[in-house]
Design a protein around this motif. Structure first.
Motif, PDB file in Angstrom:
ATOM      1  N   HIS A  65       6.591  -8.985 -36.946  1.00  0.00           N
ATOM      2  CA  HIS A  65       6.516  -9.295 -38.370  1.00  0.00           C
ATOM      3  C   HIS A  65       7.800  -9.957 -38.868  1.00  0.00           C
ATOM      4  N   VAL A  66       8.946  -9.491 -38.383  1.00  0.00           N
ATOM      5  CA  VAL A  66      10.216 -10.101 -38.780  1.00  0.00           C
ATOM      6  C   VAL A  66      10.296 -11.533 -38.268  1.00  0.00           C
ATOM      7  N   GLY A  67       9.799 -11.770 -37.045  1.00  0.00           N
ATOM      8  CA  GLY A  67       9.768 -13.138 -36.521  1.00  0.00           C
ATOM      9  C   GLY A  67       8.873 -14.042 -37.345  1.00  0.00           C
ATOM     10  N   ALA A  68       7.726 -13.508 -37.780  1.00  0.00           N
ATOM     11  CA  ALA A  68       6.828 -14.292 -38.630  1.00  0.00           C
ATOM     12  C   ALA A  68       7.494 -14.620 -39.966  1.00  0.00           C
ATOM     13  N   LEU A  69       8.293 -13.694 -40.483  1.00  0.00           N
ATOM     14  CA  LEU A  69       9.028 -13.956 -41.722  1.00  0.00           C
ATOM     15  C   LEU A  69      10.002 -15.111 -41.542  1.00  0.00           C
ATOM     16  N   GLY A  70      10.684 -15.137 -40.414  1.00  0.00           N
ATOM     17  CA  GLY A  70      11.598 -16.254 -40.132  1.00  0.00           C
ATOM     18  C   GLY A  70      10.871 -17.588 -40.070  1.00  0.00           C
ATOM     19  N   GLU A  71       9.670 -17.609 -39.475  1.00  0.00           N
ATOM     20  CA  GLU A  71       8.886 -18.847 -39.422  1.00  0.00           C
ATOM     21  C   GLU A  71       8.462 -19.289 -40.815  1.00  0.00           C
ATOM     22  N   LEU A  83      10.095 -18.828 -43.550  1.00  0.00           N
ATOM     23  CA  LEU A  83      11.259 -19.394 -44.236  1.00  0.00           C
ATOM     24  C   LEU A  83      11.481 -20.839 -43.812  1.00  0.00           C
ATOM     25  N   VAL A  84      11.186 -21.151 -42.546  1.00  0.00           N
ATOM     26  CA  VAL A  84      11.284 -22.539 -42.081  1.00  0.00           C
ATOM     27  C   VAL A  84      10.226 -23.394 -42.769  1.00  0.00           C
ATOM     28  N   GLU A  85       8.990 -22.871 -42.871  1.00  0.00           N
ATOM     29  CA  GLU A  85       7.930 -23.603 -43.555  1.00  0.00           C
ATOM     30  C   GLU A  85       8.279 -23.808 -45.028  1.00  0.00           C
ATOM     31  N   GLY A  86       8.860 -22.779 -45.660  1.00  0.00           N
ATOM     32  CA  GLY A  86       9.238 -22.906 -47.065  1.00  0.00           C
ATOM     33  C   GLY A  86      10.278 -23.984 -47.280  1.00  0.00           C
ATOM     34  N   ALA A  87      11.169 -24.167 -46.297  1.00  0.00           N
ATOM     35  CA  ALA A  87      12.177 -25.219 -46.414  1.00  0.00           C
ATOM     36  C   ALA A  87      11.540 -26.596 -46.397  1.00  0.00           C
ATOM     37  N   ASP A  88      10.391 -26.741 -45.754  1.00  0.00           N
ATOM     38  CA  ASP A  88       9.696 -28.027 -45.686  1.00  0.00           C
ATOM     39  C   ASP A  88       8.813 -28.268 -46.902  1.00  0.00           C
ATOM     40  N   GLY A  89       8.800 -27.331 -47.866  1.00  0.00           N
ATOM     41  CA  GLY A  89       7.995 -27.511 -49.074  1.00  0.00           C
ATOM     42  C   GLY A  89       6.582 -26.992 -48.967  1.00  0.00           C
ATOM     43  N   THR A  90       6.262 -26.278 -47.880  1.00  0.00           N
ATOM     44  CA  THR A  90       4.920 -25.720 -47.727  1.00  0.00           C
ATOM     45  C   THR A  90       4.643 -24.726 -48.846  1.00  0.00           C
ATOM     46  N   ARG A  91       3.455 -24.825 -49.449  1.00  0.00           N
ATOM     47  CA  ARG A  91       3.117 -23.948 -50.567  1.00  0.00           C
ATOM     48  C   ARG A  91       2.355 -22.716 -50.060  1.00  0.00           C
ATOM     49  N   GLY A  92       2.260 -21.741 -50.940  1.00  0.00           N
ATOM     50  CA  GLY A  92       1.575 -20.512 -50.586  1.00  0.00           C
ATOM     51  C   GLY A  92       2.426 -19.573 -49.760  1.00  0.00           C
ATOM     52  N   VAL A  93       3.742 -19.864 -49.655  1.00  0.00           N
ATOM     53  CA  VAL A  93       4.626 -19.050 -48.824  1.00  0.00           C
ATOM     54  C   VAL A  93       4.837 -17.676 -49.450  1.00  0.00           C
ATOM     55  N   GLY A  94       4.953 -17.632 -50.780  1.00  0.00           N
ATOM     56  CA  GLY A  94       5.264 -16.374 -51.450  1.00  0.00           C
ATOM     57  C   GLY A  94       4.250 -15.280 -51.163  1.00  0.00           C
ATOM     58  N   ARG A  95       2.968 -15.617 -51.285  1.00  0.00           N
ATOM     59  CA  ARG A  95       1.925 -14.617 -51.055  1.00  0.00           C
ATOM     60  C   ARG A  95       1.930 -14.142 -49.605  1.00  0.00           C
ATOM     61  N   ARG A  96       2.194 -15.027 -48.655  1.00  0.00           N
ATOM     62  CA  ARG A  96       2.221 -14.639 -47.251  1.00  0.00           C
ATOM     63  C   ARG A  96       3.414 -13.731 -46.958  1.00  0.00           C
ATOM     64  N   ILE A  97       4.550 -13.974 -47.622  1.00  0.00           N
ATOM     65  CA  ILE A  97       5.706 -13.087 -47.453  1.00  0.00           C
ATOM     66  C   ILE A  97       5.377 -11.702 -47.993  1.00  0.00           C
TER      67      ILE A  97
END
Length: 298
Positions: free
Chosen positions: A231-237, A239-253
């Motif tokens: 789960h911690v590894g998925a959180l790190g991924e 954060l990388v997606e969020g840096a690229d502007g991917t939306r919907g990151v908040g709900r997945r976190i």
């Protein structure tokens, strides 16, 4: 990464009038667009909502558009008064026919224009429409920049929290090994004490080892630690997606935090050392902070 809170404002002037648009967003579970417009601009609502949805994916959005009388000047204000005055005559005649004694107010004139003057409502090709949408687009650009700035601050917090969670996971491995070794040592020491006290009546070594194995199985947290690390590894991924502007990151976190809290609760329940128990309290507090901040991410 974008925050769900932000503000944007823009003004436009032309066609004998001036207007101002303000856009404010706060966090919400879905997208909720609320327009606050003069009644004469209600026909523009669909196009304004479409522009908002193109920029904002999640959160409550309040859009306020109004005539800027201060910028429009006295001439524009006089034109508005003259436009309303043309309805006083027809309304007076209607009041006489219906024996209507209620006083005539500005609100009465505005409502009369909205109902009786529907044919003269601004059309999408009118200059007011172009001014309004241009001001809204500018306000939305300001809003998006503000949300991105705050989103970068949130991402910095998430990065620090992620590194702390990784460190906690590494420490759990060492604590688990020490916890198992301490458990074996306690059981062996207890067996020696019983042999000294009871002699031949003490439990056999095979039976004692069987009990030890059962205790070790109950205290085994390697599977929970493995899931924690996944789960911690998925959180790190994310954060990388969020840096690229991917939306919907908040709900997945938020969902990942729920899974992490589940694993932390199991680890706390199985912990046989105070050091691991105290560390799990720190981890659960950190995960809760991440979840609270994620609720403000688009």
């Amino acid at each position: 990464m974008r925050s769900m809170t932000g503000y944007g404002e823009a003004a436009a002037q032309g066609a004998g009038c001036a207007l101002r648009v303000r856009v404010r967003t706060v966090n919400a579970r879905g997208l909720d667009v609320r327009l606050h417009l003069p009644s004469a601009w209600d026909t523009f609502a669909a196009d304004m909502t479409r522009l908002v949805r193109a920029v904002v994916e999640r959160g409550r959005v309040d859009v306020t558009a109004e005539l800027d009388v201060g910028r429009a000047g006295s001439e524009a204000a006089l034109r508005e008064v003259e436009r309303l005055e043309r309805w006083t005559g027809p309304l007076d005649e209607l009041r006489f026919r219906l024996n209507w004694s209620a006083p005539m107010t500005i609100d009465t004139l505005l409502r009369a224009e909205a109902v009786l003057g529907a044919g003269s409502q601004p059309r999408p090709e009118d200059d007011v429409y172009d001014l309004l949408l241009a001001a809204l687009e500018e306000a939305l650009e300001q809003l998006d920049r503000a949300r991105r700035r705050e989103g970068e601050q949130l991402r910095a917090f998430f990065r620090e929290a992620h590194q702390a969670l990784v460190s906690h996971g590494e420490a759990m491995d060492h604590l688990t090994a020490r916890m198992e070794a301490a458990l074996r040592e306690r059981w062996v020491s207890r067996l020696e004490e019983l042999r000294t006290l009871w002699g031949a009546g003490a439990p056999t070594e095979d039976r004692w080892l069987g009990e030890l194995v059962m205790q070790l199985q109950r205290a085994d947290v390697r599977e929970e630690i493995h899931r924690y690390r996944v789960h911690v590894g998925a959180l790190g991924e994310l954060l990388v997606e969020g840096a690229d502007g991917t939306r919907g990151v908040g709900r997945r976190i938020e969902l990942l935090c729920q899974e992490l809290q589940r694993e932390c609760a199991t680890l706390s329940a199985k912990a046989t050392s105070t050091e691991l128990s105290h560390r799990m309290v720190d981890v659960r507090l950190l995960v809760e902070q991440v979840r609270e901040q994620a609720a403000n991410v688009e």
